[in-house]
Design a protein around this motif. Structure first.
Motif, PDB file in Angstrom:
ATOM      1  N   GLU A   8       0.817  -1.212   0.000  1.00  0.00           N
ATOM      2  CA  GLU A   8       0.000   0.000   0.000  1.00  0.00           C
ATOM      3  C   GLU A   8       0.856   1.269   0.000  1.00  0.00           C
ATOM      4  O   GLU A   8       0.421   2.312  -0.468  1.00  0.00           O
ATOM      5  CB  GLU A   8      -0.929   0.001   1.225  1.00  0.00           C
ATOM      6  CG  GLU A   8      -2.121  -0.919   1.092  1.00  0.00           C
ATOM      7  CD  GLU A   8      -3.065  -0.497  -0.024  1.00  0.00           C
ATOM      8  OE1 GLU A   8      -3.262   0.722  -0.203  1.00  0.00           O
ATOM      9  OE2 GLU A   8      -3.571  -1.385  -0.728  1.00  0.00           O
ATOM     10  N   GLN A   9       2.075   1.171   0.512  1.00  0.00           N
ATOM     11  CA  GLN A   9       2.936   2.345   0.616  1.00  0.00           C
ATOM     12  C   GLN A   9       3.582   2.725  -0.717  1.00  0.00           C
ATOM     13  O   GLN A   9       3.986   3.871  -0.898  1.00  0.00           O
ATOM     14  CB  GLN A   9       4.037   2.107   1.666  1.00  0.00           C
ATOM     15  CG  GLN A   9       3.514   1.953   3.081  1.00  0.00           C
ATOM     16  CD  GLN A   9       4.636   1.740   4.079  1.00  0.00           C
ATOM     17  OE1 GLN A   9       5.821   1.911   3.750  1.00  0.00           O
ATOM     18  NE2 GLN A   9       4.275   1.361   5.303  1.00  0.00           N
ATOM     19  N   TRP A  10       3.662   1.775  -1.659  1.00  0.00           N
ATOM     20  CA  TRP A  10       4.380   2.082  -2.904  1.00  0.00           C
ATOM     21  C   TRP A  10       3.640   1.662  -4.177  1.00  0.00           C
ATOM     22  O   TRP A  10       4.137   1.868  -5.280  1.00  0.00           O
ATOM     23  CB  TRP A  10       5.763   1.428  -2.894  1.00  0.00           C
ATOM     24  CG  TRP A  10       5.796  -0.033  -2.496  1.00  0.00           C
ATOM     25  CD1 TRP A  10       5.981  -0.530  -1.252  1.00  0.00           C
ATOM     26  CD2 TRP A  10       5.625  -1.170  -3.359  1.00  0.00           C
ATOM     27  NE1 TRP A  10       5.936  -1.908  -1.264  1.00  0.00           N
ATOM     28  CE2 TRP A  10       5.736  -2.323  -2.544  1.00  0.00           C
ATOM     29  CE3 TRP A  10       5.396  -1.335  -4.724  1.00  0.00           C
ATOM     30  CZ2 TRP A  10       5.624  -3.612  -3.055  1.00  0.00           C
ATOM     31  CZ3 TRP A  10       5.289  -2.611  -5.251  1.00  0.00           C
ATOM     32  CH2 TRP A  10       5.386  -3.736  -4.409  1.00  0.00           C
ATOM     33  N   LYS A  11       2.441   1.116  -4.059  1.00  0.00           N
ATOM     34  CA  LYS A  11       1.735   0.625  -5.248  1.00  0.00           C
ATOM     35  C   LYS A  11       1.425   1.741  -6.236  1.00  0.00           C
ATOM     36  O   LYS A  11       1.504   1.548  -7.451  1.00  0.00           O
ATOM     37  CB  LYS A  11       0.461  -0.112  -4.866  1.00  0.00           C
ATOM     38  CG  LYS A  11      -0.647   0.734  -4.273  1.00  0.00           C
ATOM     39  CD  LYS A  11      -1.874  -0.110  -3.981  1.00  0.00           C
ATOM     40  CE  LYS A  11      -3.011   0.737  -3.378  1.00  0.00           C
ATOM     41  NZ  LYS A  11      -3.527   1.733  -4.328  1.00  0.00           N
ATOM     42  N   ASP A  12       1.063   2.940  -5.739  1.00  0.00           N
ATOM     43  CA  ASP A  12       0.728   4.036  -6.650  1.00  0.00           C
ATOM     44  C   ASP A  12       1.946   4.468  -7.454  1.00  0.00           C
ATOM     45  O   ASP A  12       1.831   4.770  -8.658  1.00  0.00           O
ATOM     46  CB  ASP A  12       0.160   5.221  -5.864  1.00  0.00           C
ATOM     47  CG  ASP A  12      -1.206   4.927  -5.273  1.00  0.00           C
ATOM     48  OD1 ASP A  12      -1.889   4.017  -5.795  1.00  0.00           O
ATOM     49  OD2 ASP A  12      -1.584   5.573  -4.276  1.00  0.00           O
ATOM     50  N   ARG A  13       3.106   4.512  -6.820  1.00  0.00           N
ATOM     51  CA  ARG A  13       4.327   4.873  -7.542  1.00  0.00           C
ATOM     52  C   ARG A  13       4.674   3.797  -8.571  1.00  0.00           C
ATOM     53  O   ARG A  13       5.122   4.109  -9.678  1.00  0.00           O
ATOM     54  CB  ARG A  13       5.494   5.047  -6.567  1.00  0.00           C
ATOM     55  CG  ARG A  13       5.404   6.300  -5.707  1.00  0.00           C
ATOM     56  CD  ARG A  13       6.670   6.509  -4.904  1.00  0.00           C
ATOM     57  NE  ARG A  13       7.833   6.698  -5.782  1.00  0.00           N
ATOM     58  CZ  ARG A  13       9.089   6.801  -5.336  1.00  0.00           C
ATOM     59  NH1 ARG A  13       9.324   6.719  -4.024  1.00  0.00           N
ATOM     60  NH2 ARG A  13      10.084   6.982  -6.181  1.00  0.00           N
ATOM     61  N   ALA A  14       4.457   2.552  -8.212  1.00  0.00           N
ATOM     62  CA  ALA A  14       4.744   1.465  -9.153  1.00  0.00           C
ATOM     63  C   ALA A  14       3.847   1.553 -10.383  1.00  0.00           C
ATOM     64  O   ALA A  14       4.287   1.350 -11.514  1.00  0.00           O
ATOM     65  CB  ALA A  14       4.556   0.116  -8.464  1.00  0.00           C
ATOM     66  N   LEU A  15       2.583   1.883 -10.177  1.00  0.00           N
ATOM     67  CA  LEU A  15       1.625   1.953 -11.279  1.00  0.00           C
ATOM     68  C   LEU A  15       1.838   3.181 -12.166  1.00  0.00           C
ATOM     69  O   LEU A  15       1.445   3.181 -13.340  1.00  0.00           O
ATOM     70  CB  LEU A  15       0.199   1.952 -10.734  1.00  0.00           C
ATOM     71  CG  LEU A  15      -0.253   0.640 -10.060  1.00  0.00           C
ATOM     72  CD1 LEU A  15      -1.553   0.854  -9.301  1.00  0.00           C
ATOM     73  CD2 LEU A  15      -0.433  -0.454 -11.120  1.00  0.00           C
ATOM     74  N   SER A  16       2.468   4.210 -11.640  1.00  0.00           N
ATOM     75  CA  SER A  16       2.649   5.454 -12.408  1.00  0.00           C
ATOM     76  C   SER A  16       4.072   5.664 -12.906  1.00  0.00           C
ATOM     77  O   SER A  16       4.339   6.630 -13.619  1.00  0.00           O
ATOM     78  CB  SER A  16       2.243   6.654 -11.545  1.00  0.00           C
ATOM     79  OG  SER A  16       3.044   6.732 -10.375  1.00  0.00           O
ATOM     80  N   GLU A  17       4.994   4.776 -12.565  1.00  0.00           N
ATOM     81  CA  GLU A  17       6.402   4.928 -12.960  1.00  0.00           C
ATOM     82  C   GLU A  17       6.547   4.985 -14.481  1.00  0.00           C
ATOM     83  O   GLU A  17       5.895   4.233 -15.210  1.00  0.00           O
ATOM     84  CB  GLU A  17       7.225   3.760 -12.395  1.00  0.00           C
ATOM     85  CG  GLU A  17       8.673   3.756 -12.805  1.00  0.00           C
ATOM     86  CD  GLU A  17       9.418   4.997 -12.354  1.00  0.00           C
ATOM     87  OE1 GLU A  17      10.129   5.581 -13.202  1.00  0.00           O
ATOM     88  OE2 GLU A  17       9.283   5.381 -11.174  1.00  0.00           O
ATOM     89  N   ARG A  18       7.434   5.861 -14.985  1.00  0.00           N
ATOM     90  CA  ARG A  18       7.581   6.058 -16.425  1.00  0.00           C
ATOM     91  C   ARG A  18       8.846   5.439 -17.003  1.00  0.00           C
ATOM     92  O   ARG A  18       8.939   5.254 -18.216  1.00  0.00           O
ATOM     93  CB  ARG A  18       7.557   7.556 -16.740  1.00  0.00           C
ATOM     94  CG  ARG A  18       6.218   8.215 -16.413  1.00  0.00           C
ATOM     95  CD  ARG A  18       6.220   9.663 -16.821  1.00  0.00           C
ATOM     96  NE  ARG A  18       4.929  10.302 -16.545  1.00  0.00           N
ATOM     97  CZ  ARG A  18       4.648  11.565 -16.839  1.00  0.00           C
ATOM     98  NH1 ARG A  18       5.578  12.337 -17.403  1.00  0.00           N
ATOM     99  NH2 ARG A  18       3.447  12.061 -16.573  1.00  0.00           N
ATOM    100  N   ASP A  19       9.829   5.149 -16.162  1.00  0.00           N
ATOM    101  CA  ASP A  19      11.041   4.511 -16.664  1.00  0.00           C
ATOM    102  C   ASP A  19      10.774   3.015 -16.868  1.00  0.00           C
ATOM    103  O   ASP A  19      10.331   2.340 -15.931  1.00  0.00           O
ATOM    104  CB  ASP A  19      12.191   4.690 -15.674  1.00  0.00           C
ATOM    105  CG  ASP A  19      13.434   3.944 -16.120  1.00  0.00           C
ATOM    106  OD1 ASP A  19      14.064   4.384 -17.105  1.00  0.00           O
ATOM    107  OD2 ASP A  19      13.764   2.910 -15.494  1.00  0.00           O
ATOM    108  N   PRO A  20      11.031   2.475 -18.077  1.00  0.00           N
ATOM    109  CA  PRO A  20      10.680   1.073 -18.350  1.00  0.00           C
ATOM    110  C   PRO A  20      11.292   0.076 -17.364  1.00  0.00           C
ATOM    111  O   PRO A  20      10.594  -0.789 -16.840  1.00  0.00           O
ATOM    112  CB  PRO A  20      11.199   0.843 -19.774  1.00  0.00           C
ATOM    113  CG  PRO A  20      11.230   2.201 -20.385  1.00  0.00           C
ATOM    114  CD  PRO A  20      11.569   3.141 -19.269  1.00  0.00           C
ATOM    115  N   GLN A  21      12.601   0.193 -17.145  1.00  0.00           N
ATOM    116  CA  GLN A  21      13.271  -0.761 -16.263  1.00  0.00           C
ATOM    117  C   GLN A  21      12.694  -0.701 -14.845  1.00  0.00           C
ATOM    118  O   GLN A  21      12.340  -1.727 -14.254  1.00  0.00           O
ATOM    119  CB  GLN A  21      14.772  -0.462 -16.216  1.00  0.00           C
ATOM    120  CG  GLN A  21      15.565  -1.340 -15.255  1.00  0.00           C
ATOM    121  CD  GLN A  21      15.793  -2.750 -15.785  1.00  0.00           C
ATOM    122  OE1 GLN A  21      16.501  -2.916 -16.769  1.00  0.00           O
ATOM    123  NE2 GLN A  21      15.194  -3.752 -15.148  1.00  0.00           N
ATOM    124  N   THR A  22      12.581   0.499 -14.324  1.00  0.00           N
ATOM    125  CA  THR A  22      12.066   0.673 -12.967  1.00  0.00           C
ATOM    126  C   THR A  22      10.621   0.204 -12.864  1.00  0.00           C
ATOM    127  O   THR A  22      10.219  -0.458 -11.903  1.00  0.00           O
ATOM    128  CB  THR A  22      12.172   2.141 -12.543  1.00  0.00           C
ATOM    129  OG1 THR A  22      13.505   2.598 -12.736  1.00  0.00           O
ATOM    130  CG2 THR A  22      11.782   2.322 -11.086  1.00  0.00           C
TER     131      THR A  22
END
Length: 409
Positions: A8-22
């Motif tokens: 829950e602490q990082w799911k939003d960042r994971a779903l919105s990340e723009r760098d392919p590798q990350t």
């Protein structure tokens, strides 16, 4: 590191990340730890980076992320938006130019029931030159129930029969053969390999409806379970005329003669006639109820090997030790336990007859102990002349290599 924190602490960042590798790394983590309800969002987020525009390393990572998402969160039906999105993106790439990519694509597309996935995978299976590639496709296809035609089904089950043919000589991936070369021994499949192939065949046959089994009866019946094949071969070569009941004192003084001037052909024939292949794996042949003998000479001395043949019960490996069952009626059953349920025990009492099984009700068992009698029968070499026994020992030491120094002229 990300996975050590609550999703829950990082799911939003994971779903919105723009760098392919990350993004791919983070979405893989989210597939492992996130709630199943996030699957549509994960698939849409992965879709931001079209696989055709990525280098092969990232393509493989993205395919892996998709696989884990489907495995952990469930496989969406072929008519769902998620399935259509994945199939639409990956299907144009299949088959790919590399075996590594095909390995991932076939699993995803078959699971999602992509159009022509079965026929494309069968084309790869029949055209693959290496055993490793063939098994990849055979395993992926074994539980698939849709997309088959009678012709494709026949081709698929014919592959299993081909692996049993004497002229079947599939190549291997370079790094696999290199491992064996560096170990100083010829390639061998391993003792469990035939059983794995047999289990894959069983899995595939379970997917067939009764009419399909009838239509495919010829190709299905042509496959011989590994244990039955090995036992039949051993029985066909077994000797019946007793030469002498040998002791260590009879043969130990002759052990130096094993090192040179031996006959490879006669050693191989003696090894097979002594029924060793019924229980032991040697190279790419043999059973699995005893230890693999291909590299036994790298672990034991020549005298140790002879002693294990003449006195098989002197030292018994715990891994292959038989079990004694004492029953209420006074009977004593000795054998290898193959299967055990809360109510029953299934036992193989004779390693030379692996298909003969005994089922015992647990309620009838009074006592269970480790047997002091080896599964290997005594006297197997009593039907051979001393030169044949020495040839057999040389054959065992060679690991099945005709170019071994013991066979030099």
């Amino acid at each position: 590191a990300v996975e050590t924190a609550p999703a829950e602490q990082w799911k939003d960042r994971a779903l919105s990340e723009r760098d392919p590798q990350t993004s791919i790394e983070a979405l893989l983590a989210l597939s492992r730890l996130g709630d199943k309800s996030l699957q549509p969002q994960i698939i849409r987020a992965l879709g931001k980076f079209q696989i055709s525009g990525l280098d092969e390393s990232l393509q493989l990572q993205k395919a892996r992320a998709i696989e884990v998402c489907l495995a952990r969160m469930g496989t969406p039906g072929p008519e769902t938006e998620q399935a259509k999105a994945i199939v639409g993106e990956l299907s144009p790439l299949y088959p790919a130019h590399s075996a590594q990519m095909n390995r991932e694509l076939c699993q995803i597309l078959l699971a999602l029931q992509a159009p022509d996935a079965v026929s494309r995978t069968m084309k790869l299976l029949t055209g693959a030159s290496t055993q490793e590639e063939q098994i990849t496709y055979a395993v992926a296809l074994r539980t698939i129930t849709t997309g088959w035609t009678p012709e494709l089904r026949t081709q698929y089950f014919a592959w299993f029969n081909k692996t049993q043919a004497k002229d079947y000589a599939a190549k291997h991936i370079d790094f696999v053969t290199k491992w064996f070369a560096e170990a100083g021994r010829p390639y061998a499949d391993g003792s469990s390999f035939p059983r794995f192939i047999g289990n894959f065949h069983v899995d595939a046959e379970k997917t067939l409806a009764a009419p399909e089994k009838t239509a495919l009866a010829e190709v299905l019946n042509a496959f011989a379970p590994p244990a039955a094949k090995n036992a039949k071969k051993a029985a066909a070569k077994a000797r019946t005329v007793l030469i002498k009941e040998y002791t260590m004192a009879d043969l130990e003084p002759q052990l130096p003669k094993v090192a040179k001037g031996r006959s490879f052909a006669r050693g191989k024939e003696a090894f097979e006639s002594a029924q060793c292949l019924a229980c032991h794996r040697f190279g790419n042949e043999g059973g699995t109820s005893g230890p693999d003998m291909t590299s036994v000479a790298t672990r034991f001395t020549r005298r140790d090997i002879l002693e294990s043949i003449v006195l098989p019960s002197k030292v018994i490996s715990e891994q292959f030790q038989n079990t004694d069952l004492k029953l209420k009626n006074g009977d004593l059953l000795t054998g290898r336990i193959l299967e055990e349920t809360p109510d029953k025990i299934v036992m193989m009492q004779n390693g030379l007859k692996p298909d003969d099984k005994t089922t015992v009700n647990k309620a009838d068992v009074v006592k269970r102990t480790a047997s002091k009698l080896s599964p290997m029968p005594e006297g197997l070499i009593n039907y051979f002349k001393p030169p044949e026994i020495l040839d057999m020992l040389a054959y065992i030491e060679s690991g099945g290599r005709a170019d071994h120094p013991a066979f030099a002229k």
